[in-house]
Design a protein around this motif. Structure first.
Motif, PDB file in Angstrom:
ATOM      1  N   VAL A   1      21.773   2.453  24.469  1.00 28.59           N
ATOM      2  CA  VAL A   1      20.714   3.385  24.094  1.00 28.59           C
ATOM      3  C   VAL A   1      20.957   4.685  24.847  1.00 28.59           C
ATOM      4  CG1 VAL A   1      18.222   3.808  24.015  1.00 28.59           C
ATOM      5  CG2 VAL A   1      19.093   1.472  23.744  1.00 28.59           C
ATOM      6  N   ARG A   2      21.255   5.736  24.088  1.00 28.62           N
ATOM      7  CA  ARG A   2      21.547   7.039  24.694  1.00 28.62           C
ATOM      8  C   ARG A   2      20.567   8.073  24.163  1.00 28.62           C
ATOM      9  NH1 ARG A   2      27.515   8.616  23.529  1.00 28.62           N
ATOM     10  NH2 ARG A   2      26.872   8.059  21.416  1.00 28.62           N
ATOM     11  N   ARG A   3      20.110   8.928  25.065  1.00 23.40           N
ATOM     12  CA  ARG A   3      19.171   9.989  24.708  1.00 23.40           C
ATOM     13  C   ARG A   3      19.741  11.297  25.254  1.00 23.40           C
ATOM     14  NH1 ARG A   3      13.301   9.883  24.025  1.00 23.40           N
ATOM     15  NH2 ARG A   3      13.471   7.658  24.483  1.00 23.40           N
ATOM     16  N   ALA A   4      19.873  12.280  24.382  1.00 20.38           N
ATOM     17  CA  ALA A   4      20.328  13.613  24.792  1.00 20.38           C
ATOM     18  C   ALA A   4      19.188  14.588  24.556  1.00 20.38           C
ATOM     19  CB  ALA A   4      21.555  14.037  23.997  1.00 20.38           C
ATOM     20  N   ARG A   5      18.955  15.437  25.553  1.00 23.37           N
ATOM     21  CA  ARG A   5      17.887  16.426  25.451  1.00 23.37           C
ATOM     22  C   ARG A   5      18.480  17.815  25.619  1.00 23.37           C
ATOM     23  NH1 ARG A   5      13.902  12.847  29.182  1.00 23.37           N
ATOM     24  NH2 ARG A   5      12.783  11.818  27.497  1.00 23.37           N
ATOM     25  N   ILE A   6      18.214  18.672  24.660  1.00 24.77           N
ATOM     26  CA  ILE A   6      18.634  20.072  24.723  1.00 24.77           C
ATOM     27  C   ILE A   6      17.406  20.857  25.164  1.00 24.77           C
ATOM     28  CG2 ILE A   6      19.549  22.024  23.424  1.00 24.77           C
ATOM     29  CD1 ILE A   6      20.621  19.901  21.389  1.00 24.77           C
ATOM     30  N   VAL A   7      17.541  21.593  26.273  1.00 20.63           N
ATOM     31  CA  VAL A   7      16.373  22.269  26.840  1.00 20.63           C
ATOM     32  C   VAL A   7      16.689  23.716  27.214  1.00 20.63           C
ATOM     33  CG1 VAL A   7      15.353  20.132  27.712  1.00 20.63           C
ATOM     34  CG2 VAL A   7      16.903  21.429  29.174  1.00 20.63           C
ATOM     35  N   SER A   8      15.671  24.549  27.103  1.00 22.25           N
ATOM     36  CA  SER A   8      15.793  25.921  27.585  1.00 22.25           C
ATOM     37  C   SER A   8      15.720  25.903  29.106  1.00 22.25           C
ATOM     38  CB  SER A   8      14.657  26.780  27.026  1.00 22.25           C
ATOM     39  OG  SER A   8      14.733  26.838  25.617  1.00 22.25           O
ATOM     40  N   THR A   9      16.384  26.860  29.731  1.00 18.79           N
ATOM     41  CA  THR A   9      16.311  26.985  31.185  1.00 18.79           C
ATOM     42  C   THR A   9      15.965  28.414  31.541  1.00 18.79           C
ATOM     43  OG1 THR A   9      18.706  27.299  31.259  1.00 18.79           O
ATOM     44  CG2 THR A   9      17.903  25.087  31.733  1.00 18.79           C
ATOM     45  N   PRO A  10      15.099  28.604  32.534  1.00 11.59           N
ATOM     46  CA  PRO A  10      14.415  27.542  33.271  1.00 11.59           C
ATOM     47  C   PRO A  10      13.567  26.697  32.313  1.00 11.59           C
ATOM     48  CG  PRO A  10      13.764  29.735  34.073  1.00 11.59           C
ATOM     49  CD  PRO A  10      14.700  29.935  32.938  1.00 11.59           C
ATOM     50  N   VAL A  11      13.365  25.441  32.693  1.00  7.87           N
ATOM     51  CA  VAL A  11      12.686  24.508  31.796  1.00  7.87           C
ATOM     52  C   VAL A  11      11.187  24.785  31.727  1.00  7.87           C
ATOM     53  CG1 VAL A  11      14.412  22.704  32.164  1.00  7.87           C
ATOM     54  CG2 VAL A  11      12.326  22.714  33.545  1.00  7.87           C
TER      55      VAL A  11
ATOM     56  N   GLU B   1       7.125  23.671  31.424  1.00  6.89           N
ATOM     57  CA  GLU B   1       6.298  22.728  32.173  1.00  6.89           C
ATOM     58  C   GLU B   1       6.398  21.330  31.562  1.00  6.89           C
ATOM     59  OE1 GLU B   1       1.850  22.792  33.986  1.00  6.89           O
ATOM     60  OE2 GLU B   1       2.003  23.249  31.838  1.00  6.89           O
ATOM     61  N   TYR B   2       6.428  21.256  30.241  1.00  2.81           N
ATOM     62  CA  TYR B   2       6.514  19.951  29.588  1.00  2.81           C
ATOM     63  C   TYR B   2       7.839  19.264  29.917  1.00  2.81           C
ATOM     64  CZ  TYR B   2       5.836  16.143  26.416  1.00  2.81           C
ATOM     65  OH  TYR B   2       5.675  14.880  25.920  1.00  2.81           O
ATOM     66  N   ILE B   3       8.916  20.010  29.943  1.00  2.17           N
ATOM     67  CA  ILE B   3      10.226  19.412  30.260  1.00  2.17           C
ATOM     68  C   ILE B   3      10.264  18.962  31.716  1.00  2.17           C
ATOM     69  CG2 ILE B   3      12.714  19.848  30.417  1.00  2.17           C
ATOM     70  CD1 ILE B   3      11.618  19.332  27.532  1.00  2.17           C
ATOM     71  N   ARG B   4       9.610  19.685  32.613  1.00  2.00           N
ATOM     72  CA  ARG B   4       9.526  19.217  34.011  1.00  2.00           C
ATOM     73  C   ARG B   4       8.826  17.859  34.056  1.00  2.00           C
ATOM     74  NH1 ARG B   4       8.016  24.483  34.976  1.00  2.00           N
ATOM     75  NH2 ARG B   4       5.892  23.884  35.545  1.00  2.00           N
ATOM     76  N   PHE B   5       7.753  17.728  33.278  1.00  2.00           N
ATOM     77  CA  PHE B   5       7.049  16.446  33.172  1.00  2.00           C
ATOM     78  C   PHE B   5       7.991  15.363  32.631  1.00  2.00           C
ATOM     79  CE2 PHE B   5       5.046  13.971  29.660  1.00  2.00           C
ATOM     80  CZ  PHE B   5       4.408  12.998  30.428  1.00  2.00           C
ATOM     81  N   GLU B   6       8.669  15.669  31.531  1.00  2.00           N
ATOM     82  CA  GLU B   6       9.588  14.703  30.929  1.00  2.00           C
ATOM     83  C   GLU B   6      10.670  14.283  31.917  1.00  2.00           C
ATOM     84  OE1 GLU B   6      11.606  15.961  27.328  1.00  2.00           O
ATOM     85  OE2 GLU B   6      10.314  14.689  26.153  1.00  2.00           O
TER      86      GLU B   6
ATOM     87  N   ARG C   1      28.900  17.268  26.417  1.00  2.00           N
ATOM     88  CA  ARG C   1      28.679  18.474  27.209  1.00  2.00           C
ATOM     89  C   ARG C   1      27.546  18.343  28.215  1.00  2.00           C
ATOM     90  NH1 ARG C   1      29.070  23.917  23.579  1.00  2.00           N
ATOM     91  NH2 ARG C   1      31.124  23.213  22.935  1.00  2.00           N
ATOM     92  N   ALA C   2      26.671  17.416  27.975  1.00  2.00           N
ATOM     93  CA  ALA C   2      25.425  17.322  28.733  1.00  2.00           C
ATOM     94  C   ALA C   2      25.632  16.726  30.130  1.00  2.00           C
ATOM     95  CB  ALA C   2      24.409  16.502  27.948  1.00  2.00           C
ATOM     96  N   THR C   3      24.658  16.975  30.974  1.00  4.18           N
ATOM     97  CA  THR C   3      24.665  16.513  32.358  1.00  4.18           C
ATOM     98  C   THR C   3      23.862  15.223  32.470  1.00  4.18           C
ATOM     99  OG1 THR C   3      24.727  18.811  33.097  1.00  4.18           O
ATOM    100  CG2 THR C   3      24.005  17.178  34.713  1.00  4.18           C
ATOM    101  N   PRO C   4      24.415  14.192  33.130  1.00  2.00           N
ATOM    102  CA  PRO C   4      23.648  12.959  33.326  1.00  2.00           C
ATOM    103  C   PRO C   4      22.326  13.242  34.053  1.00  2.00           C
ATOM    104  CG  PRO C   4      25.950  12.603  33.886  1.00  2.00           C
ATOM    105  CD  PRO C   4      25.777  14.088  33.667  1.00  2.00           C
ATOM    106  N   HIS C   5      21.327  12.454  33.736  1.00  2.00           N
ATOM    107  CA  HIS C   5      19.987  12.667  34.280  1.00  2.00           C
ATOM    108  C   HIS C   5      19.992  12.824  35.801  1.00  2.00           C
ATOM    109  CE1 HIS C   5      15.709  12.458  34.925  1.00  2.00           C
ATOM    110  NE2 HIS C   5      15.911  11.474  35.774  1.00  2.00           N
ATOM    111  N   ALA C   6      20.684  11.957  36.497  1.00  2.00           N
ATOM    112  CA  ALA C   6      20.665  11.983  37.969  1.00  2.00           C
ATOM    113  C   ALA C   6      21.219  13.276  38.542  1.00  2.00           C
ATOM    114  CB  ALA C   6      21.456  10.788  38.522  1.00  2.00           C
ATOM    115  N   GLU C   7      21.994  14.005  37.749  1.00  2.00           N
ATOM    116  CA  GLU C   7      22.609  15.245  38.235  1.00  2.00           C
ATOM    117  C   GLU C   7      21.932  16.506  37.713  1.00  2.00           C
ATOM    118  OE1 GLU C   7      26.779  15.050  37.221  1.00  2.00           O
ATOM    119  OE2 GLU C   7      26.810  12.916  37.708  1.00  2.00           O
ATOM    120  N   PHE C   8      20.963  16.351  36.823  1.00  2.00           N
ATOM    121  CA  PHE C   8      20.321  17.512  36.222  1.00  2.00           C
ATOM    122  C   PHE C   8      19.082  17.911  37.015  1.00  2.00           C
ATOM    123  CE2 PHE C   8      17.417  19.599  33.203  1.00  2.00           C
ATOM    124  CZ  PHE C   8      18.245  20.614  32.742  1.00  2.00           C
ATOM    125  N   ALA C   9      19.045  19.142  37.464  1.00  2.00           N
ATOM    126  CA  ALA C   9      17.900  19.649  38.211  1.00  2.00           C
ATOM    127  C   ALA C   9      16.967  20.395  37.261  1.00  2.00           C
ATOM    128  CB  ALA C   9      18.367  20.575  39.325  1.00  2.00           C
ATOM    129  N   ALA C  10      15.763  19.886  37.115  1.00  2.00           N
ATOM    130  CA  ALA C  10      14.807  20.503  36.196  1.00  2.00           C
ATOM    131  C   ALA C  10      13.932  21.541  36.897  1.00  2.00           C
ATOM    132  CB  ALA C  10      13.932  19.438  35.552  1.00  2.00           C
TER     133      ALA C  10
END
Length: 150
Positions: free
Chosen positions: A46-56, A58-63, A140-149
Motif C-alpha cells: 500500500v503506497r500513498r504519494a502526496r503532492i503538496v505546495s511548499t511551504p505546506v 495548515e491542513y497538510i501540517r495536520f496530515e 521523485r518523492a521523499t519518504p515520510h520520515a525524511e520529509f519536513a512539513a
C-alpha cells in the motif's frame, strides 16, 4: 495519489487538531487502520504519494503529523513531493486509488475540499495514465520520515 493542499476543513479530527487537542490516529481512524494492516499482513503493498505546495498549508501540517500514527503504523508507505518538483509531470486532475493497475477509484471534491461523488472505472487507458503518473511521483518523492512539513 493525493494532490490537494486541503481537504474537508470541517473534519472533526482537523478541527480538534487545530484546537490543540491530542489525536490518536490509530483510534480515530480504526477502521482504516484495520483494513490497511490486514492487507499489508497478506503481502499487499500500500503506497500513498502526496503532492503538496511548499511551504505546506495548515491542513497538510495536520496530515503530516497524523501520518506516522495512522498510515505508516498500519503499514502504508508514504512519500511527499513538493509541487514545484512536479511541474514537468503529466498528472491526472483528481486524487485516486489504483488497485492492481486496473481498477481506479477517483476521488472528487468541491472547491472547499469537501468530498463529492467518487467515480470507479476500469478503463485501461485511464488506469495506465494514473499508474504512470503515480510511479513518476513516487520515484521523485521523499519518504515520510525524511520529509519536513514545517
Amino acid at each position: 495519489m493525493e494532490a490537494r493542499d486541503a481537504y474537508s476543513k470541517t473534519d472533526s479530527a482537523f478541527v480538534d487538531w487545530k484546537a490543540g487537542k491530542s489525536i490518536d490516529p490509530a483510534k480515530r481512524w480504526a477502521a482504516w487502520h484495520a483494513i490497511v494492516s490486514e492487507a499489508v499482513s497478506r503481502g499487499v503493498e500500500v503506497r500513498r504519494a502526496r503532492i503538496v505546495s511548499t511551504p505546506v498549508s495548515e491542513y497538510i501540517r495536520f496530515e503530516h503529523e497524523v501520518t506516522e500514527g495512522l498510515n505508516v503504523a498500519a503499514g502504508e508507505q508514504v512519500r511527499w513531493l513538493p509541487r514545484r518538483n512536479a511541474s514537468d509531470l503529466l498528472l491526472p486532475g483528481n486524487d485516486f486509488w489504483l488497485f492492481d493497475s486496473r481498477l481506479l477509484y477517483l476521488n472528487h471534491f468541491d472547491g472547499e475540499g469537501e468530498p463529492t461523488e467518487p467515480e470507479i472505472t476500469e478503463d485501461p487507458e485511464i488506469a495506465k495514465l494514473c499508474d504512470t503518473a503515480f510511479e513518476a511521483v513516487w520515484n521523485r518523492a521523499t519518504p515520510h520520515a525524511e520529509f519536513a512539513a514545517y
